[in-house]
Design a protein around this motif. Structure first.
Motif, short mmCIF file in Angstrom:
data_model
loop_
_atom_site.label_atom_id
_atom_site.label_comp_id
_atom_site.label_asym_id
_atom_site.label_seq_id
_atom_site.Cartn_x
_atom_site.Cartn_y
_atom_site.Cartn_z
N ASP A 1 10.91 8.82 36.21
CA ASP A 1 12.20 8.30 36.69
C ASP A 1 12.55 7.14 35.77
OD1 ASP A 1 14.36 7.15 37.93
OD2 ASP A 1 13.36 6.87 39.88
N SER B 1 14.95 5.28 35.39
CA SER B 1 15.64 4.11 35.93
C SER B 1 14.66 3.01 36.36
CB SER B 1 16.52 4.50 37.11
OG SER B 1 15.74 4.90 38.22
N HIS C 1 10.18 17.40 36.95
CA HIS C 1 10.75 16.09 36.62
C HIS C 1 12.01 16.26 35.76
CE1 HIS C 1 7.25 14.10 38.24
NE2 HIS C 1 6.47 14.82 37.45
N SER D 1 16.19 15.05 36.78
CA SER D 1 16.71 13.90 36.04
C SER D 1 17.74 14.32 35.01
CB SER D 1 15.55 13.20 35.33
OG SER D 1 16.02 12.21 34.45
#
Length: 120
Positions: free
Chosen positions: A57, A59, A86, A90
């Motif tokens: 992730d 972010s 994943h 994303s």
């Protein structure tokens, strides 16, 4: 099985054990990946399942911090394994993987054979 230092095409690679400690903090990366590379490795191959979900992730900044540590220590990082879930979750991760795989310092490969094939 412990982490093992092997040589592929004349390049020392630390192949990390899939059952090793989770990499959930930057300190974990320093202790368990970069620290292990001091055995003489130039490349660290870490199974994707050892990386905390936050690594994927973008972010969270976790991946960026880990990648920066590898750059600081002049080590190459290879994430080995299936990261399809994943990638599907994303918008940014596929771009990172694509750009990383164009370079020589960070790669995402499906298996160790993929790593060996990419080494010079």
């Amino acid at each position: 099985m412990p982490d093992v230092l092997v040589e592929h095409h004349g390049i020392p690679v630390l192949v990390c054990d899939a059952e090793g400690p989770a990499i959930a903090t930057v300190q974990d990366a320093l202790d368990h990946l970069i620290g292990g590379a001091f055995q003489g490795a130039q490349v660290v191959a870490v199974p994707a399942q050892r990386l905390d979900e936050r690594f994927f992730d973008l972010s969270t900044g976790f991946a960026g911090a880990v990648l920066q540590k590898f750059a600081n220590y002049r080590l190459r990082l290879v994430v080995v394994g299936d990261i399809d879930r994943h990638l599907a979750a994303s918008a940014a991760l596929p771009d990172l993987v694509r750009e990383a795989n164009r370079g020589r310092d960070v790669w995402f490969v499906p298996d160790l054979a993929g790593l060996v094939a990419r080494l010079p």
